[in-house]
Design a protein around this motif. Structure first.
Motif, PDB file in Angstrom:
ATOM      1  N   SER A 266       0.856  -1.177   0.000  1.00 53.18           N
ATOM      2  CA  SER A 266       0.000   0.000   0.000  1.00 53.18           C
ATOM      3  C   SER A 266       0.893   1.228   0.000  1.00 53.18           C
ATOM      4  O   SER A 266       2.041   1.169   0.433  1.00 53.18           O
ATOM      5  CB  SER A 266      -0.930   0.000   1.235  1.00 53.18           C
ATOM      6  OG  SER A 266      -0.153   0.057   2.427  1.00 53.18           O
ATOM      7  N   GLY A 267       0.379   2.327  -0.504  1.00 50.42           N
ATOM      8  CA  GLY A 267       1.177   3.540  -0.535  1.00 50.42           C
ATOM      9  C   GLY A 267       1.762   3.813  -1.907  1.00 50.42           C
ATOM     10  O   GLY A 267       1.363   3.205  -2.910  1.00 50.42           O
ATOM     11  N   PRO A 268       2.730   4.735  -1.983  1.00 49.51           N
ATOM     12  CA  PRO A 268       3.267   5.171  -3.288  1.00 49.51           C
ATOM     13  C   PRO A 268       4.058   4.083  -3.993  1.00 49.51           C
ATOM     14  O   PRO A 268       4.562   3.151  -3.365  1.00 49.51           O
ATOM     15  CB  PRO A 268       4.158   6.358  -2.912  1.00 49.51           C
ATOM     16  CG  PRO A 268       4.535   6.114  -1.484  1.00 49.51           C
ATOM     17  CD  PRO A 268       3.363   5.446  -0.862  1.00 49.51           C
ATOM     18  N   TRP A 269       4.195   4.231  -5.328  1.00 47.63           N
ATOM     19  CA  TRP A 269       4.988   3.313  -6.128  1.00 47.63           C
ATOM     20  C   TRP A 269       6.471   3.621  -5.943  1.00 47.63           C
ATOM     21  O   TRP A 269       6.857   4.620  -5.339  1.00 47.63           O
ATOM     22  CB  TRP A 269       4.600   3.436  -7.610  1.00 47.63           C
ATOM     23  CG  TRP A 269       3.390   2.622  -7.952  1.00 47.63           C
ATOM     24  CD1 TRP A 269       2.362   2.307  -7.128  1.00 47.63           C
ATOM     25  CD2 TRP A 269       3.108   2.022  -9.216  1.00 47.63           C
ATOM     26  NE1 TRP A 269       1.425   1.551  -7.796  1.00 47.63           N
ATOM     27  CE2 TRP A 269       1.859   1.355  -9.081  1.00 47.63           C
ATOM     28  CE3 TRP A 269       3.752   1.975 -10.436  1.00 47.63           C
ATOM     29  CZ2 TRP A 269       1.267   0.662 -10.128  1.00 47.63           C
ATOM     30  CZ3 TRP A 269       3.170   1.282 -11.486  1.00 47.63           C
ATOM     31  CH2 TRP A 269       1.943   0.637 -11.332  1.00 47.63           C
ATOM     32  N   ARG A 270       7.275   2.729  -6.491  1.00 45.65           N
ATOM     33  CA  ARG A 270       8.714   2.936  -6.459  1.00 45.65           C
ATOM     34  C   ARG A 270       9.213   3.315  -7.851  1.00 45.65           C
ATOM     35  O   ARG A 270       8.610   2.959  -8.874  1.00 45.65           O
ATOM     36  CB  ARG A 270       9.441   1.699  -5.972  1.00 45.65           C
ATOM     37  CG  ARG A 270       9.447   0.538  -6.943  1.00 45.65           C
ATOM     38  CD  ARG A 270       9.985  -0.703  -6.292  1.00 45.65           C
ATOM     39  NE  ARG A 270      10.993  -1.364  -7.097  1.00 45.65           N
ATOM     40  CZ  ARG A 270      11.722  -2.389  -6.690  1.00 45.65           C
ATOM     41  NH1 ARG A 270      11.574  -2.843  -5.466  1.00 45.65           N
ATOM     42  NH2 ARG A 270      12.627  -2.938  -7.470  1.00 45.65           N
ATOM     43  N   ILE A 271      10.348   4.024  -7.895  1.00 44.75           N
ATOM     44  CA  ILE A 271      10.977   4.433  -9.145  1.00 44.75           C
ATOM     45  C   ILE A 271      12.465   4.178  -9.018  1.00 44.75           C
ATOM     46  O   ILE A 271      13.038   4.333  -7.934  1.00 44.75           O
ATOM     47  CB  ILE A 271      10.680   5.914  -9.464  1.00 44.75           C
ATOM     48  CG1 ILE A 271      11.218   6.281 -10.850  1.00 44.75           C
ATOM     49  CG2 ILE A 271      11.258   6.842  -8.399  1.00 44.75           C
ATOM     50  CD1 ILE A 271      10.743   7.641 -11.325  1.00 44.75           C
TER      51      ILE A 271
ATOM     52  N   SER B 209       3.939  -4.198   3.678  1.00 44.18           N
ATOM     53  CA  SER B 209       4.884  -5.278   3.383  1.00 44.18           C
ATOM     54  C   SER B 209       5.345  -5.197   1.940  1.00 44.18           C
ATOM     55  O   SER B 209       4.653  -4.664   1.073  1.00 44.18           O
ATOM     56  CB  SER B 209       4.245  -6.641   3.657  1.00 44.18           C
ATOM     57  OG  SER B 209       3.142  -6.848   2.794  1.00 44.18           O
ATOM     58  N   ALA B 210       6.549  -5.735   1.710  1.00 46.46           N
ATOM     59  CA  ALA B 210       7.082  -5.890   0.360  1.00 46.46           C
ATOM     60  C   ALA B 210       6.933  -7.357  -0.017  1.00 46.46           C
ATOM     61  O   ALA B 210       7.543  -8.237   0.600  1.00 46.46           O
ATOM     62  CB  ALA B 210       8.546  -5.459   0.307  1.00 46.46           C
ATOM     63  N   SER B 211       6.106  -7.632  -1.016  1.00 42.09           N
ATOM     64  CA  SER B 211       5.764  -9.004  -1.377  1.00 42.09           C
ATOM     65  C   SER B 211       6.970  -9.759  -1.917  1.00 42.09           C
ATOM     66  O   SER B 211       7.925  -9.169  -2.443  1.00 42.09           O
ATOM     67  CB  SER B 211       4.649  -8.990  -2.431  1.00 42.09           C
ATOM     68  OG  SER B 211       4.404 -10.286  -2.923  1.00 42.09           O
ATOM     69  N   SER B 212       6.928 -11.090  -1.796  1.00 38.06           N
ATOM     70  CA  SER B 212       7.978 -11.930  -2.385  1.00 38.06           C
ATOM     71  C   SER B 212       7.814 -12.066  -3.900  1.00 38.06           C
ATOM     72  O   SER B 212       8.711 -12.580  -4.571  1.00 38.06           O
ATOM     73  CB  SER B 212       7.954 -13.322  -1.740  1.00 38.06           C
ATOM     74  OG  SER B 212       6.694 -13.946  -1.949  1.00 38.06           O
ATOM     75  N   PHE B 213       6.691 -11.628  -4.426  1.00 38.07           N
ATOM     76  CA  PHE B 213       6.480 -11.591  -5.879  1.00 38.07           C
ATOM     77  C   PHE B 213       6.209 -10.142  -6.287  1.00 38.07           C
ATOM     78  O   PHE B 213       5.457  -9.430  -5.622  1.00 38.07           O
ATOM     79  CB  PHE B 213       5.302 -12.461  -6.298  1.00 38.07           C
ATOM     80  CG  PHE B 213       4.971 -12.331  -7.769  1.00 38.07           C
ATOM     81  CD1 PHE B 213       5.685 -13.044  -8.706  1.00 38.07           C
ATOM     82  CD2 PHE B 213       3.963 -11.477  -8.198  1.00 38.07           C
ATOM     83  CE1 PHE B 213       5.403 -12.922 -10.066  1.00 38.07           C
ATOM     84  CE2 PHE B 213       3.670 -11.345  -9.554  1.00 38.07           C
ATOM     85  CZ  PHE B 213       4.400 -12.080 -10.483  1.00 38.07           C
ATOM     86  N   ARG B 214       6.828  -9.703  -7.371  1.00 37.90           N
ATOM     87  CA  ARG B 214       6.600  -8.329  -7.822  1.00 37.90           C
ATOM     88  C   ARG B 214       6.680  -8.267  -9.339  1.00 37.90           C
ATOM     89  O   ARG B 214       7.274  -9.128 -10.002  1.00 37.90           O
ATOM     90  CB  ARG B 214       7.621  -7.381  -7.201  1.00 37.90           C
ATOM     91  CG  ARG B 214       9.049  -7.574  -7.711  1.00 37.90           C
ATOM     92  CD  ARG B 214       9.936  -6.444  -7.273  1.00 37.90           C
ATOM     93  NE  ARG B 214      11.290  -6.623  -7.777  1.00 37.90           N
ATOM     94  CZ  ARG B 214      12.375  -6.602  -7.032  1.00 37.90           C
ATOM     95  NH1 ARG B 214      12.284  -6.418  -5.722  1.00 37.90           N
ATOM     96  NH2 ARG B 214      13.569  -6.747  -7.574  1.00 37.90           N
ATOM     97  N   TYR B 215       6.114  -7.213  -9.884  1.00 33.07           N
ATOM     98  CA  TYR B 215       6.222  -6.934 -11.317  1.00 33.07           C
ATOM     99  C   TYR B 215       6.645  -5.484 -11.479  1.00 33.07           C
ATOM    100  O   TYR B 215       6.306  -4.603 -10.696  1.00 33.07           O
ATOM    101  CB  TYR B 215       4.892  -7.199 -12.031  1.00 33.07           C
ATOM    102  CG  TYR B 215       3.737  -6.358 -11.525  1.00 33.07           C
ATOM    103  CD1 TYR B 215       3.439  -5.118 -12.087  1.00 33.07           C
ATOM    104  CD2 TYR B 215       2.933  -6.817 -10.472  1.00 33.07           C
ATOM    105  CE1 TYR B 215       2.383  -4.359 -11.620  1.00 33.07           C
ATOM    106  CE2 TYR B 215       1.884  -6.062  -9.999  1.00 33.07           C
ATOM    107  CZ  TYR B 215       1.606  -4.830 -10.581  1.00 33.07           C
ATOM    108  OH  TYR B 215       0.572  -4.073 -10.117  1.00 33.07           O
ATOM    109  N   LEU B 216       7.444  -5.225 -12.529  1.00 33.53           N
ATOM    110  CA  LEU B 216       7.984  -3.906 -12.813  1.00 33.53           C
ATOM    111  C   LEU B 216       7.968  -3.676 -14.313  1.00 33.53           C
ATOM    112  O   LEU B 216       7.786  -4.609 -15.106  1.00 33.53           O
ATOM    113  CB  LEU B 216       9.425  -3.771 -12.298  1.00 33.53           C
ATOM    114  CG  LEU B 216       9.675  -3.988 -10.811  1.00 33.53           C
ATOM    115  CD1 LEU B 216      11.161  -4.091 -10.531  1.00 33.53           C
ATOM    116  CD2 LEU B 216       9.060  -2.865  -9.990  1.00 33.53           C
ATOM    117  N   SER B 217       8.204  -2.448 -14.725  1.00 29.94           N
ATOM    118  CA  SER B 217       8.326  -2.107 -16.137  1.00 29.94           C
ATOM    119  C   SER B 217       9.433  -1.081 -16.295  1.00 29.94           C
ATOM    120  O   SER B 217       9.650  -0.243 -15.398  1.00 29.94           O
ATOM    121  CB  SER B 217       7.004  -1.543 -16.674  1.00 29.94           C
ATOM    122  OG  SER B 217       7.115  -1.210 -18.045  1.00 29.94           O
TER     123      SER B 217
END
Length: 323
Positions: free
Chosen positions: A167-172, A306-314
């Protein structure tokens, strides 16, 4: 040969426009000031040299260059034997360099083949004006050099975006990458390092940072690695995750809380690229990664995300070929 004109006659069907452009440009680079043109594009100006390129079989080629020298003309020949895995554009680049080199008035030792007394030369020049009566060349006996040597090397700079905590802002992130492609195979090896942070602190004052290093192979799905195309990659990932909170408790002398941990994982990416000019590409990809553990974030004992053990990025960026 400043101001000289080299006319190229290609005795081969179904050659792509890209291959013809590479042939002409590499010829002009090797000829030191001479202009190389295809026979179909040649004007009425008398050429200084005429080159005939023939492909007797799928993996063999011959370059014959007739050069005007005073009252007589000389013919020089070079034969090529390619590997089945050699890139088509690299083949025509090697042929172009050979034409430009053989067309020099004073070729390197061994570049000129001796003439043979055969009764006549087969007509292969077509509409191009011949240089005059000449003796035909004989094939050279030496094995020609390989047209490709050493790996291809690329560097890339990319921006990466995606979810941060649950939850909260995205990362860059900012990322630098290196790609090494061995010759003759559609594989490459990619190495990358990136630093990411949340776009802004969340409502709990949490700031998170990710430092990633990755390495792994990739395979070309469409196109070749030095042109526009689509690739699929996989890599091993090492990550350091840092988190801190600026929330101050009732004690005004308390310090912000902070913690960090190391994670490991694997990542897959589907990457596309478009060549905007020679050796410069625009790139974009989508990624999915699985990490060794989920990271729960707490501020003074209270869970905030929490930071999930699975993530997706672009990602998106630019890519440059160095060699």
């Amino acid at each position: 040969m400043p101001g000289a004109l080299i006319v190229i006659e290609l005795s081969a069907p179904n050659v792509s426009d890209d291959a013809l452009a590479v042939l002409v440009s590499s010829c002009s680079r090797a000829a030191r000031g001479a202009e190389c043109v295809l026979a179909k594009n040649a004007a009425d100006e008398s050429p200084t040299a005429v080159a005939i390129v023939s492909l007797p079989s799928e993996d063999k080629a011959r370059v014959e260059v007739g050069v005007r020298q005073g009252e007589h003309d000389s013919w020089r020949t070079k034969d090529f034997a390619f590997l089945a895995s050699d890139d088509a554009l690299d083949r025509f680049r090697a042929l172009g360099f050979a034409i430009g080199t053989l067309a020099e008035s004073n070729p390197a030792p061994g570049a000129e083949a001796p003439a043979a007394n055969t009764p006549e030369r087969p007509a292969a020049i077509g509409p191009v004006r011949a240089l005059g009566p000449v003796a035909p060349p004989a094939p050279t006996a030496a094995r020609p050099p390989k047209p490709i040597s050493g790996p291809k090397l690329f560097v890339a700079a990319r921006g990466v975006v995606g979810p941060g905590l649950d939850s909260g802002p995205w990362r860059i992130a900012g990322e630098l990458g290196l790609e090494v492609a061995p010759p003759h195979v559609p594989l490459y090896f990619a190495f990358a390092g990136s630093a990411a942070t949340l776009i802004a602190r969340d409502a709990n004052g949490v700031a998170a940072r990710w430092l990633d290093v990755s390495a792994g192979p990739g395979v070309e799905l469409l196109g070749s690695i030095d042109h526009s195309g689509l690739a699929l990659g996989a890599s091993f990932l090492v990550e350091r995750f840092d988190v801190s909170a600026s929330t101050i408790d009732e004690n005004p002398n308390s310090s912000p809380s902070a913690d960090s941990r190391w994670l490991f994982g694997v990542e897959g990416a589907l990457a596309g690229r478009v060549e905007v000019v020679q050796d410069l590409f625009l790139t974009a990809d989508v990624r999915a990664a699985g990490l060794s553990a989920q990271t729960d974030v707490k501020v003074y004992g209270e869970p905030v995300g929490s930071a999930s053990s699975f993530r997706y990025l672009s990602s998106f960026g630019i890519r440059v070929r160095l060699r």
